[in-house]
Design an enzyme around this catalytic site. Sequence first.
Site, mmCIF file in Angstrom:
data_model
loop_
_atom_site.group_PDB
_atom_site.id
_atom_site.type_symbol
_atom_site.label_atom_id
_atom_site.label_comp_id
_atom_site.label_asym_id
_atom_site.label_seq_id
_atom_site.Cartn_x
_atom_site.Cartn_y
_atom_site.Cartn_z
ATOM 1 N N VAL A 9 0.764 -1.211 0.029
ATOM 2 C CA VAL A 9 -0.014 0.011 0.053
ATOM 3 C C VAL A 9 1.042 1.291 0.090
ATOM 4 O O VAL A 9 2.217 1.364 0.502
ATOM 5 C CB VAL A 9 -0.939 -0.098 1.329
ATOM 6 C CG1 VAL A 9 -0.041 0.100 2.535
ATOM 7 C CG2 VAL A 9 -2.117 1.074 1.141
ATOM 8 N N SER A 10 0.588 2.289 -0.878
ATOM 9 C CA SER A 10 1.093 3.614 -0.547
ATOM 10 C C SER A 10 0.427 4.315 0.306
ATOM 11 O O SER A 10 -0.805 4.118 0.629
ATOM 12 C CB SER A 10 1.104 4.235 -1.905
ATOM 13 O OG SER A 10 -0.165 4.503 -2.592
ATOM 14 N N THR A 11 0.931 5.428 0.819
ATOM 15 C CA THR A 11 0.313 6.104 2.035
ATOM 16 C C THR A 11 -1.092 6.810 1.594
ATOM 17 O O THR A 11 -2.078 7.021 2.294
ATOM 18 C CB THR A 11 1.211 7.525 2.606
ATOM 19 O OG1 THR A 11 2.606 6.797 2.703
ATOM 20 C CG2 THR A 11 0.673 8.099 3.591
#
Length: 473
Positions: A9-11
């Site tokens: 996951v990216s932020t």
Amino acid sequence: MHTAIYARVSTEEQANEGFSIHAQKDKLTKYAEVNDWIITDYYVDDGISGKNLTERPEVTRLIEDVKSGKINNVLVYKLDRLTRSVKDLIYLIELFDKHNCTFNSQTEKIDTSNAVGRMFVKIIGIFAEFERENLAERVTFGYEQKTKEGNYTNTNGVFGYDYIVGKGILEVNKLESHYVKKIYEWYLQGDSMIKIANRLRDEDVPTKRGGHWNQSTIQSILTNPLYIGKVRYGVNKQNKFEVDGKNITPLIDEETFNNVNNLMKKRKKFYNKRFSSDDTYYFRVLRCSKCGGRYHARQQIQSGKKYITYHCNGHHNGTCDTPGFSHLKLEASFLKYLDNIKPLEFTDKIIDKKDIDTSFERTRITNEISKLNDKRTSTIKLFTEDKIDLETYKEMQSIIEEKITKLNEELNNINVEPEEEINMENIKEIITNIKNNFIHLNNHERKMFLERFIKEIKVIKEDNIVIIKEVIF
């Protein structure tokens, strides 16, 4: 199935789309339990983009565990968790398949252990191949058009110039340009390309890309019109052309360039005489006992007499200091070596029927052509994936095509008529007393004997004496 669960996951995604690491791990754990899969490990890239593979440490660890056999099933929540690139996806799935590892995506219901999943992957592959071919066409057209406008397109630069990234221009490299002029000067003074390469190595002059000076490197400099301010396209293609380059400072005047290339044609006409490979019957089995490299043969006529010499390829490339030697000295050394071999007892183990197959040479050449075709395919792939530039691609393809042409000529010249066969009785007679028979064979028979019954002759020249270190039958 020993399963690896991968989550990423990216932020921004975690905040806006709900793809939290915890949510992914929870869903995938339950999915694995329902399918009775053993969860071996969790691989989590937290806050990392999915644009590429190289900057994700957990993907790297996952790949290593697949290769080692630690896991044989990879499970993700969605395809884009693993990668957003079709090219990278194909690479990973092919890698998984090679190491008997299946791949599953919970959301898209992809499972490469069944026919439907494999079909889906193949469909992706078709589109990926289509995109690669379109890319190659677009890149080729772009390079051609840029060259027509007088732009230099090889971003790696060339010896004598430095390519200025961002500006797309060439600047003269003061040290390299000095040696470009020297190379032209030395060639016109009578030095051969090999002699020039050796001279540059002796003076510790670096090449553009840290390689070794050799004949082909010198030839590329002597034939490149860039040094007179011109850019070229399609060196070995039908639509090849040359135009005046933009903002390129010539290093050589046109008269010198033309004189060098005219001289090169004359030398090629003088030296490029075809000799029978029967006369150099040793070179296919010769190995340098110092570096392990192969040898190549040279033949020339002086005062009406033929001279044959053998030279280590490593010495030619500057990686080995073993000197060359004459065919006559090698012959004397080989016969002396045979003096110490006791007559062999003939058994079925010495001769296998396949070893007397008259198609031996044809099979060898066919295999070499097949390898070159594979290399040609891999070169196309390197180019379409932007791992090599167009100039390098064209040079590599040209070399491959030239080798294939020569091998096809050899293939067409092979005589496999029945009278060329050596029958079992002749073979038995030759082997049971090697030396006495070898000296009575003609050159063609010696070549056949060496290629069929001797794997390697390890040789070296010391104090002007050719020494046979070992003969492997």
